[in-house]
Design a protein around this motif. Structure first.
Motif, PDB file in Angstrom:
ATOM      1  N   LEU A 179     -20.977  28.174  38.046  1.00 18.98           N
ATOM      2  CA  LEU A 179     -21.781  28.435  39.236  1.00 18.98           C
ATOM      3  C   LEU A 179     -22.724  29.621  39.014  1.00 18.98           C
ATOM      4  O   LEU A 179     -23.863  29.603  39.489  1.00 18.98           O
ATOM      5  CB  LEU A 179     -20.866  28.707  40.431  1.00 18.98           C
ATOM      6  N   LEU A 180     -22.264  30.640  38.306  1.00 17.98           N
ATOM      7  CA  LEU A 180     -23.121  31.791  38.033  1.00 17.98           C
ATOM      8  C   LEU A 180     -24.334  31.367  37.212  1.00 17.98           C
ATOM      9  O   LEU A 180     -25.466  31.790  37.486  1.00 17.98           O
ATOM     10  CB  LEU A 180     -22.322  32.870  37.287  1.00 17.98           C
ATOM     11  N   ALA A 204     -26.612  16.790  44.513  1.00 13.42           N
ATOM     12  CA  ALA A 204     -25.332  17.507  44.536  1.00 13.42           C
ATOM     13  C   ALA A 204     -25.420  18.798  43.721  1.00 13.42           C
ATOM     14  O   ALA A 204     -24.962  19.859  44.162  1.00 13.42           O
ATOM     15  CB  ALA A 204     -24.210  16.622  44.004  1.00 13.42           C
ATOM     16  N   TRP A 205     -26.028  18.711  42.533  1.00 15.04           N
ATOM     17  CA  TRP A 205     -26.195  19.925  41.721  1.00 15.04           C
ATOM     18  C   TRP A 205     -27.110  20.916  42.424  1.00 15.04           C
ATOM     19  O   TRP A 205     -26.872  22.134  42.384  1.00 15.04           O
ATOM     20  CB  TRP A 205     -26.765  19.574  40.351  1.00 15.04           C
ATOM     21  N   ALA A 206     -28.169  20.430  43.069  1.00 13.89           N
ATOM     22  CA  ALA A 206     -29.107  21.321  43.768  1.00 13.89           C
ATOM     23  C   ALA A 206     -28.393  22.065  44.895  1.00 13.89           C
ATOM     24  O   ALA A 206     -28.661  23.244  45.148  1.00 13.89           O
ATOM     25  CB  ALA A 206     -30.293  20.523  44.310  1.00 13.89           C
ATOM     26  N   TRP A 207     -27.478  21.349  45.577  1.00 12.34           N
ATOM     27  CA  TRP A 207     -26.755  22.001  46.673  1.00 12.34           C
ATOM     28  C   TRP A 207     -25.850  23.105  46.132  1.00 12.34           C
ATOM     29  O   TRP A 207     -25.804  24.192  46.701  1.00 12.34           O
ATOM     30  CB  TRP A 207     -25.923  20.959  47.420  1.00 12.34           C
ATOM     31  N   TRP A 208     -25.137  22.853  45.049  1.00 17.97           N
ATOM     32  CA  TRP A 208     -24.285  23.894  44.471  1.00 17.97           C
ATOM     33  C   TRP A 208     -25.120  25.043  43.923  1.00 17.97           C
ATOM     34  O   TRP A 208     -24.697  26.203  43.968  1.00 17.97           O
ATOM     35  CB  TRP A 208     -23.392  23.303  43.374  1.00 17.97           C
ATOM     36  N   GLU A 239     -14.779  33.514  42.720  1.00 16.96           N
ATOM     37  CA  GLU A 239     -14.761  33.166  41.301  1.00 16.96           C
ATOM     38  C   GLU A 239     -16.095  33.499  40.629  1.00 16.96           C
ATOM     39  O   GLU A 239     -16.121  33.884  39.458  1.00 16.96           O
ATOM     40  CB  GLU A 239     -14.438  31.676  41.141  1.00 16.96           C
ATOM     41  N   ILE A 240     -17.207  33.345  41.349  1.00 15.42           N
ATOM     42  CA  ILE A 240     -18.509  33.754  40.796  1.00 15.42           C
ATOM     43  C   ILE A 240     -18.498  35.256  40.545  1.00 15.42           C
ATOM     44  O   ILE A 240     -18.961  35.743  39.503  1.00 15.42           O
ATOM     45  CB  ILE A 240     -19.664  33.382  41.746  1.00 15.42           C
ATOM     46  N   ASN A 241     -17.965  36.003  41.503  1.00  8.67           N
ATOM     47  CA  ASN A 241     -17.926  37.462  41.375  1.00  8.67           C
ATOM     48  C   ASN A 241     -17.099  37.884  40.159  1.00  8.67           C
ATOM     49  O   ASN A 241     -17.497  38.766  39.387  1.00  8.67           O
ATOM     50  CB  ASN A 241     -17.338  38.064  42.650  1.00  8.67           C
TER      51      ASN A 241
END
Length: 892
Positions: A48-49, A63-67, A124-126
């Motif tokens: 995600l990062l 779907a990828w654009a939304w994430w 989790e991104i953090n």
């Protein structure tokens, strides 16, 4: 090893986001696919990062654009971190996550999106950010700058627009500033942009100045007026602006913000812009004279400003004035005369056409902001508003929150107690049928959709002055389930099963409305519906389609036949997340709500436009009132489910199986004539095994290694069941007592799931067993485990599974329960569904009847080895036990 051609985001039931190979459109560009694959291989947070920092501006599937948008929100919040300061990113509020979820496109696992899941992924991104910063050993600013120049954090430039009412000729003021540092209270300290020239005047600071001004330079490439201000140096001074200057600035706000400039406008302007006159319409203020999709609703319109109605003179003045900013009622208003005039004409024409009433489907589409054609401008929603009137608003609110509906009960005629969520489901179904509308009940498998429908039919029967039958269409393998449930829980319902397994063919052909006058519910199969066109000519009270994913192919004959049914209301039952597959959604709604989503071609074009705009909110808003979906895992809705639910999965025999079975019965009769003593026991045991093998698959008895899917009724039922499990990304254990069946079963299951599972039998080494169990428990992408009953029936902990299938029966409840407890044991946090496969009209059916009847034979025989004591039966008793009921056994 090459990367997969297609990569799609899968949100698992455990709330983990995975990048999974998938055989579906749309494709990712090769370089993006490789980057996503490698980043997600490091973990969800890292993936995600990367998505939120490095893939900005890339063309991605919806779907990828939304994430990416979700991850970019984290990075945007990160930009508030001062240079060298401590990283502290605040998690958004639940309402912000709710708004993001409401606009999510179709994706695998979309039903598992919750604010809690997003909050966990945010964390989790953090964590991934801190790990990557530690590995890279660079500053936060350098890290983000290496990913994409848009994340420039060396100061932020602000463009400030303010009102200046003391200057009638130039009533606006402009000033460019920048954030130099944070105060002791954590507030941004602003300085005029001109101050930056002095602060960064030294040679060492030149790079900082260039970095600070980079967003301004980037924006100037797209805004002529800003380019001129930069060239002349006016950007560094306070400026007097006319309404024309201010509107030009407002028009380019998206370009400025995309470049990285922070824009601030007068505080009295909501959402950073002046108010706009809105063409506002209301539909459905009063109950229509007729209910259902043919209903016509009232329609009225006005032009309003911040909720206040403008009179005709004020509207004329707006249209006569200049485009841009006008002063009305003492405040600045943004005006687009061409758009305002066009919307006025459009709504006035709608009001004129709706004098006799606005069609229900059209009203619902307008309310959801859905236009099925290309004629509408997406920006119209900023200048127009259509709201539900009091009656329609109340109806939609009740449909969206059925828990608050008035109590409606089937009464003592229902021989069971409904759980709270089932009571809400009955109330919801009742409201829709009373309104003459369709419904899609999409509760998880095992939550009692059958019970809710039977309860509805009892309520309708009690309220109806005269009898008008309802129709249920289901796969042939489920007819017996429905009949048994109706007899057990709603015995007062007069049920007719219109199927060759119950009715002779001449009686079926002779069916007409007169013969159904005293019937409450007709149950038939998809195949029988095709062969009995009279059923499509009868006017039904309710037409129900079970396993509605069966009609997802609009071109199939059975789908077309189902959609010809005439009924006051239509109900679709399915356990799969229809919102995650748009083509399935259209076909099901074409049955329940014909015309609401347009034709299949119109809907395909419409969804392509939604995908292009990355905005799926209107579609969700449109269908949401008519889909009721509750998940087993949602304890907020369901907190009283039993931990283990056992279901019978009735199966039919294929023609090949039926022929082999009948031949085996004849062979057994002949063999018994000459058998006696110990030899007779051997004959009986060998034939019992033969019957079991034929019921499983002809290839198991014939030994031809073919194992074709179409040759076995159990394979057909297994596909039907497992397709739902696969759609839910859940895991399943499949038990068989035959080692030779394990590999063919695994191959068949693999073709359904699209990925390999695991196999364990007596020949599996002990060390490998531990490895297989660990993989099944920990790898979310391992969907199934096929086990031979003796090898896997004890000693294993397989709590990752939420489904257990007994493909063939051991005829010993204790042994079956021991196998079931591989999934249902300490540590299991899921509700376990146990499916027991039984071939109708065969020895499997009759043994099950013995088990259900709890006869002494069961207690004495089945718990100590059924086959051995079955050998003690007389020839006549034994042949009665194994004989084939052809009508019940074969699907028609």
């Amino acid at each position: 090893m090459t990367a997969p051609d297609i990569l799609a985001p899968h949100l698992t039931p455990g709330g983990h986001l995975l990048a999974v190979p998938e055989d579906a459109e749309p494709l990712l560009a090769d370089e993006i696919r490789l980057r996503l694959g490698s980043s997600f291989a490091l973990g969800t947070g890292h993936g995600l990062l990367h998505l939120g920092t490095a893939e900005i501006g890339r063309i991605l599937p919806p779907a990828w654009a939304w994430w990416r948008d979700f991850a970019a929100r984290y990075v945007t919040a990160l930009c508030a971190t001062p240079e060298g300061g401590e990283i502290a990113v605040v998690t958004p509020a639940t309402r912000d996550f709710d708004a993001l979820i409401a606009d999510a496109p179709a994706m695998t696992g979309g039903e598992y999106l919750t604010p809690d899941v997003l909050a966990t992924l945010w964390g989790e991104i953090n964590t991934a950010l801190h790990q990557e910063l530690a590995t890279a050993k660079v500053s936060l600013q350098d890290f983000l700058r290496s990913r994409h120049p848009a994340w420039n954090l060396v100061g932020r430039v602000h463009f400030n627009l303010a009102e200046n009412r003391k200057d009638p000729e130039s009533p606006f003021a402009f000033l460019a500033t920048y954030t130099s540092r944070l105060s002791a209270h954590g507030k941004a300290q602003h300085q005029p942009l001109s101050q930056a020239l002095a602060e960064f005047s030294g040679a060492r600071s030149k790079a900082q100045l260039l970095s600070l001004l980079l967003p301004v330079q980037r924006a100037a490439e797209h805004c002529d007026w800003l380019r001129e201000m930069v060239v002349t140096g006016e950007i560094y001074h306070p400026l007097r602006w006319t309404p024309l200057d201010a509107h030009r600035f407002l028009t380019d706000l998206p370009k400025l913000e995309t470049a990285g400039i922070v824009v601030r406008t007068p505080g009295v302007w909501q959402s950073g812009r002046p108010a706009r006159p809105v063409v506002k319409a209301s539909v459905g203020a009063r109950p229509p004279s007729l209910l259902g999709k043919e209903a016509l609703l009232d329609f009225s319109m006005e032009v309003s400003l911040d909720g206040e109605c403008l009179n005709a003179a004020e509207v004329r003045d707006l249209l006569k004035g200049a485009d841009g900013l006008q002063l009305i009622r003492g405040r600045w208003v943004e005006v687009d005369k061409k758009k305002l005039s066009r919307l006025l004409k459009r709504f006035e024409a709608m009001e004129q056409a709706a004098k006799t009433g606005l069609p229900f489907n059209e009203a619902l589409r307008l309310l959801a902001g859905v236009s099925l054609d290309d004629s509408s401008d997406p920006t119209d929603r900023d200048w127009s508003q259509l709201v539900a009137g009091q009656w329609l608003a109340d109806v939609l609110q009740e449909l969206r929150q059925p828990e608050g509906l008035a109590q409606i009960s089937p009464g003592p005629e229902l021989k069971a107690s409904l759980r709270p969520y089932q009571q809400a489901g009955v109330r919801w179904l009742y409201l829709l049928t009373r309104l003459g509308l369709g419904a899609c009940l999409a509760d998880d498998m095992g939550l009692g959709k059958t019970m809710q429908v039977l309860s509805l039919l009892l309520v309708l029967k009690r309220e109806s002055a005269g009898t008008q039958p309802s129709l249920l269409v289901a796969p042939a393998s489920l007819l017996a389930n429905w009949a048994a449930e109706a007899e057990r829980f709603a015995p007062s319902l007069r049920v007719l099963i219109a199927h060759p397994s119950v009715m002779p063919a001449p009686d079926l052909r002779a069916l007409d409305a007169t013969q159904l006058a005293d019937i409450d519910l007709v149950i038939t199969s998809f195949g029988s519906l095709l062969r009995q066109p009279v059923l499509a000519a009868i006017q039904w009270r309710v037409a129900v389609v079970d396993e509605a994913q069966t009609i997802k192919n609009p071109g199939a004959k059975q789908t077309r036949q189902v959609k010809q049914l005439r009924a006051q209301s239509r109900i679709a039952l399915t356990g799969t997340p229809v919102e995650n597959r748009l083509s399935d959604l259209w076909s099901i709604f074409d049955f329940t709500h014909p015309g609401l989503l347009g034709s299949d071609k119109v809907f395909a074009n419409f969804t392509r436009r939604l995908a292009k705009a990355e905005h799926f909110g209107p579609l969700r808003t449109l269908v949401r009132p008519y889909i009721l979906r509750r998940l087993k895992t949602d304890k907020r809705v369901i907190d009283d489910l039993p931990d283990k639910t056992e279901l019978k999965a009735w199966c039919h025999l294929s023609p090949t199986q039926a022929a082999l079975y009948q031949r085996a019965v004849k062979d057994l009769a002949a063999a018994l004539e000459d058998a006696e003593g110990i030899g007779r026991k051997g004959v009986v045991l060998s034939f019992l095994m033969r019957f079991k093998q034929i019921c499983n698959h002809p290839s198991q008895w014939l030994g031809d290694a073919a194992w074709k899917a179409d040759d076995s009724g159990k394979f057909a039922r297994l596909r039907q069941l497992v397709e739902v499990v696969a759609a839910k990304q859940e895991k399943v254990l499949v038990f068989t007592q035959f080692r030779e069946a394990t590999e063919p079963l695994a191959a068949f299951l693999g073709s359904i799931f699209g990925r390999e599972g695991l196999v364990l039998h007596g020949g599996t080494p002990v060390a490998k067993r531990r490895e297989l169990v660990k993989r099944f428990q920990e790898d979310e992408l391992t969907p199934f485990f096929v086990l031979s009953l003796k090898a896997g029936g004890a000693g294993l902990n397989l709590t990752a599974a939420s489904h257990v299938i007994h493909y063939d029966r051991w005829w010993n409840p204790a042994v079956e329960n021991q196998a079931t407890d591989r999934a249902f044991r300490i540590g299991q946090q899921r509700n376990v569904l146990v499916h027991k496969f039984i071939c109708r009209g065969t020895i499997e059916d009759r043994i099950d009847q013995l088990i259900e009847a709890k006869q002494q034979l069961v207690k004495d025989v089945l718990e100590d080895g059924a086959e051995l004591l079955l050998t003690e039966m007389s020839d006549r008793e034994l042949l009665d036990l194994v004989k084939l009921d052809v009508h019940a056994a074969q699907e028609n």
